[in-house]
Write an enzyme that holds these catalytic residues in place. Structure first.
Site, PDB file in Angstrom:
ATOM      1  N   HIS A 117       9.822  22.235  13.156  1.00  0.00           N
ATOM      2  CA  HIS A 117      10.680  21.612  12.140  1.00  0.00           C
ATOM      3  C   HIS A 117       9.816  20.903  11.105  1.00  0.00           C
ATOM      4  O   HIS A 117       8.776  20.325  11.429  1.00  0.00           O
ATOM      5  CB  HIS A 117      11.698  20.650  12.756  1.00  0.00           C
ATOM      6  CG  HIS A 117      11.123  19.480  13.503  1.00  0.00           C
ATOM      7  ND1 HIS A 117      10.809  18.284  12.893  1.00  0.00           N
ATOM      8  CD2 HIS A 117      10.817  19.314  14.810  1.00  0.00           C
ATOM      9  CE1 HIS A 117      10.341  17.433  13.793  1.00  0.00           C
ATOM     10  NE2 HIS A 117      10.322  18.033  14.965  1.00  0.00           N
ATOM     11  N   ASP A 119      11.165  18.583   8.826  1.00  0.00           N
ATOM     12  CA  ASP A 119      11.610  17.225   8.526  1.00  0.00           C
ATOM     13  C   ASP A 119      10.906  16.239   9.451  1.00  0.00           C
ATOM     14  O   ASP A 119      10.412  16.616  10.515  1.00  0.00           O
ATOM     15  CB  ASP A 119      13.130  17.115   8.664  1.00  0.00           C
ATOM     16  CG  ASP A 119      13.600  17.266  10.102  1.00  0.00           C
ATOM     17  OD1 ASP A 119      13.269  18.298  10.708  1.00  0.00           O
ATOM     18  OD2 ASP A 119      14.293  16.364  10.626  1.00  0.00           O
ATOM     19  N   ASP A 150       4.251  15.558  14.646  1.00  0.00           N
ATOM     20  CA  ASP A 150       5.657  15.884  14.894  1.00  0.00           C
ATOM     21  C   ASP A 150       6.391  16.098  13.580  1.00  0.00           C
ATOM     22  O   ASP A 150       6.912  15.168  12.997  1.00  0.00           O
ATOM     23  CB  ASP A 150       6.288  14.734  15.691  1.00  0.00           C
ATOM     24  CG  ASP A 150       7.722  14.991  16.078  1.00  0.00           C
ATOM     25  OD1 ASP A 150       8.146  16.154  16.057  1.00  0.00           O
ATOM     26  OD2 ASP A 150       8.418  14.013  16.400  1.00  0.00           O
ATOM     27  N   GLU A 185      15.889  18.372  12.360  1.00  0.00           N
ATOM     28  CA  GLU A 185      15.729  18.087  13.781  1.00  0.00           C
ATOM     29  C   GLU A 185      15.707  16.592  14.061  1.00  0.00           C
ATOM     30  O   GLU A 185      16.310  16.111  15.030  1.00  0.00           O
ATOM     31  CB  GLU A 185      14.444  18.746  14.306  1.00  0.00           C
ATOM     32  CG  GLU A 185      14.339  18.802  15.826  1.00  0.00           C
ATOM     33  CD  GLU A 185      13.747  17.558  16.459  1.00  0.00           C
ATOM     34  OE1 GLU A 185      13.894  17.385  17.686  1.00  0.00           O
ATOM     35  OE2 GLU A 185      13.132  16.743  15.729  1.00  0.00           O
ATOM     36  N   GLU A 186      15.018  15.833  13.220  1.00  0.00           N
ATOM     37  CA  GLU A 186      14.913  14.397  13.444  1.00  0.00           C
ATOM     38  C   GLU A 186      16.213  13.665  13.135  1.00  0.00           C
ATOM     39  O   GLU A 186      16.354  12.479  13.448  1.00  0.00           O
ATOM     40  CB  GLU A 186      13.777  13.804  12.610  1.00  0.00           C
ATOM     41  CG  GLU A 186      12.391  14.364  12.928  1.00  0.00           C
ATOM     42  CD  GLU A 186      11.875  13.982  14.315  1.00  0.00           C
ATOM     43  OE1 GLU A 186      12.653  13.431  15.112  1.00  0.00           O
ATOM     44  OE2 GLU A 186      10.693  14.240  14.593  1.00  0.00           O
ATOM     45  N   HIS A 450       7.082   9.370  16.109  1.00  0.00           N
ATOM     46  CA  HIS A 450       8.198   8.475  15.782  1.00  0.00           C
ATOM     47  C   HIS A 450       7.740   7.034  15.576  1.00  0.00           C
ATOM     48  O   HIS A 450       8.553   6.208  15.145  1.00  0.00           O
ATOM     49  CB  HIS A 450       9.299   8.496  16.848  1.00  0.00           C
ATOM     50  CG  HIS A 450      10.025   9.800  16.960  1.00  0.00           C
ATOM     51  ND1 HIS A 450      11.299   9.902  17.467  1.00  0.00           N
ATOM     52  CD2 HIS A 450       9.659  11.056  16.640  1.00  0.00           C
ATOM     53  CE1 HIS A 450      11.695  11.159  17.458  1.00  0.00           C
ATOM     54  NE2 HIS A 450      10.699  11.884  16.962  1.00  0.00           N
TER      55      HIS A 450
END
Length: 481
Positions: A117, A119, A150, A185-186, A450
């Site tokens: 992903h 995003d 990520d 996704e996030e 994150h």
């Protein structure tokens, strides 16, 4: 730590179901990846510079720019069928832009879908970052920046591995390859299922590689073979019609935050195990994590006793874990001497592989209603849910992946679980029940996805590209049937 090893890299020229075909040019693939790695890293830095966040409260323009940049990367890799697609959310608003590109399979060859992903998470408090979140910085063998690990590194691992396979194999490369780079996704993948349904044939594949996980540690690769499921929701406790003066009425009745705290305390036993009846839990793990390793990776403060019983790996991967992730109560700086009539908390429950999410949600509801303190009114509101994942490690794709990881790193790969959840994998299995799914990744325990100071270990990133190139070559040579 006692990892379960994959086939030894020293067996690289032995044919058979657990070993590579002799025709695979592993050295050529390594040289190809190495020769273009500086460019691969530069392209990753360019992607990190784009703050593409799919949350509704953020400007959507950078997310669109991110999708276009990824599409251009795929076109530069020689793919002609490149599209930016989206589905609508339930309220009719458009979902995040996904990038899909395809190379058709030659006759008799399987198709592999490569997922990542583009995003990213919001940067959070800028004061916590040691570098600018959206300016990739190399330091001590790592690349820092939001999305560096990520999951923009997952995108570049796919693209670079494909480029190496094309360069080395040339016309012998007949594998069908579909790139699917999600753009929300996030934000919880709100349109993922409808996107799959709409583009079912476009995305159909024999093998799916989800590059959104982690390795065991720096220098030791892993295939993620289990993921916990997830349910969440809110628990509200009500005790009064309205707020009252704590001096005038305090004593005979306890305030809502106190009673909610007492209810929350029943969710775990004295050892810290989840105390909700009816949840799946087991100790069946193939690797171990020491307490010292866990403490170092998770930043547990000295003196804090670890919760739960059984092995630490099982507590992370194959047992339920419940956290209170939100609590509605007045902030300390604005608190008054008042008995609060109601209080609300949000829980997040990670589910062991094999747990039915609906049954888990019902179990939580039964527990909180049965344990209402002092007869308080308890309102339970279910939230989101996602299924767990347990890989078929006997599949050809999994066998080839374990070999490729061990060959790329030069040490045996391990099969590991992840305490987190990737709910959309259940959607993939629902839509494509016969597909072989591999969950790989470029992160390590210190990647801090994150969080502030997210980073990527550059050496392991290079190994991940080599491993995927080897996997593509192996699937091209032997198929998956």
């Amino acid at each position: 730590m006692t990892p379960t090893p994959a086939a030894s890299p020293s067996d690289a020229n032995t044919p058979g179901p657990g070993h590579p075909a002799p025709a695979i040019d592993a050295d050529g693939l390594r040289l190809s990846v190495a020769g273009s790695f500086d460019t691969t890293l530069d392209r990753l830095k360019e992607l990190v510079a784009i703050p593409g966040i799919a949350w509704p409260s953020f400007d959507p323009a950078p997310l669109e720019a991110s999708a276009q940049a990824v599409a251009e990367l795929l076109r530069a890799a020689g793919l002609e069928d490149v599209q930016v697609l989206r589905s609508n959310k339930e309220d009719g608003t458009p979902g995040g832009p996904a990038v899909v590109a395809r190379r058709q399979a030659a006759e008799g060859k399987p198709t592999i879908l490569l997922y990542a992903h583009h995003d990213v998470q919001p940067p959070g408090d800028p004061a916590l970052w040691e570098t600018e979140p959206f300016a990739a910085v190399e330091r001590e063998g790592r690349l820092y920046g939001r999305g560096a690990a990520d999951d923009k590194a997952g995108i570049m691992a796919h693209v670079a591995a494909y480029a190496a396979a094309i360069e080395v194999l040339g016309t012998e490369f007949g594998l069908g390859v579909t790139f699917f780079f999600e753009g929300e996704e996030e934000a919880g993948s709100p349109t993922f299922r409808s996107f799959l349904e709409t583009h079912r044939e476009l995305l159909r594949a024999d093998v799916i590689v989800v590059a959104d996980s982690s390795n065991w540690k720096v220098g030791i690769p892993a295939l993620t073979t289990s993921l916990r499921g997830l349910v969440d929701g809110t628990i509200e406790v009500q005790v009064l019609e309205h707020a009252v003066h704590s001096g005038m009425f305090g004593g005979p009745v306890l305030d809502a935050p106190t009673l909610l705290s007492r209810l929350i305390a029943t969710l775990h036993d004295a050892d810290g195990n989840v105390a909700i009846k009816g949840l799946v839990s087991n100790d069946n793990v193939g690797v171990e994590l020491t307490e010292a390793e866990y403490r170092a990776d998770s930043s547990v403060l000295d003196g804090v006793r670890l919760a739960g019983t059984g092995s630490i790996a099982a507590r992370l991967w194959t047992k339920p874990a419940l956290s209170i992730i939100g609590f509605d109560a007045p902030a300390v700086d604005v608190a008054s001497n008042t008995l609060l009539p109601r209080a609300r908390a949000k829980f997040s429950l990670r589910l062991a592989p094999g747990q039915d999410p609906a049954a888990a949600m019902e179990a939580v509801q039964r527990h909180v209603q049965a344990n209402a303190p002092f007869g308080a009114k308890v309102v339970f509101t279910p939230g989101e849910s996602g299924k767990s994942f347990l890989a078929d490690t006997s599949s050809k794709a999994a066998t080839f992946a374990m070999w490729a990881l061990g060959e790329a790193w030069g040490v045996p790969a391990v099969e590991m679980g992840i305490g987190g959840s990737i709910p959309f994998i259940a959607d993939l299995l629902d839509v494509y029940p016969d597909v072989q799914i591999l969950v790989t990744g470029v992160e390590d325990p210190d990647s801090r996805a994150h969080s502030a100071n997210e980073s990527l270990h550059i050496g392991d990133f290079k190994n991940a590209v080599v491993a995927e190139a080897l996997l593509l070559a192996r699937l091209n040579a032997e198929g998956v049937a």
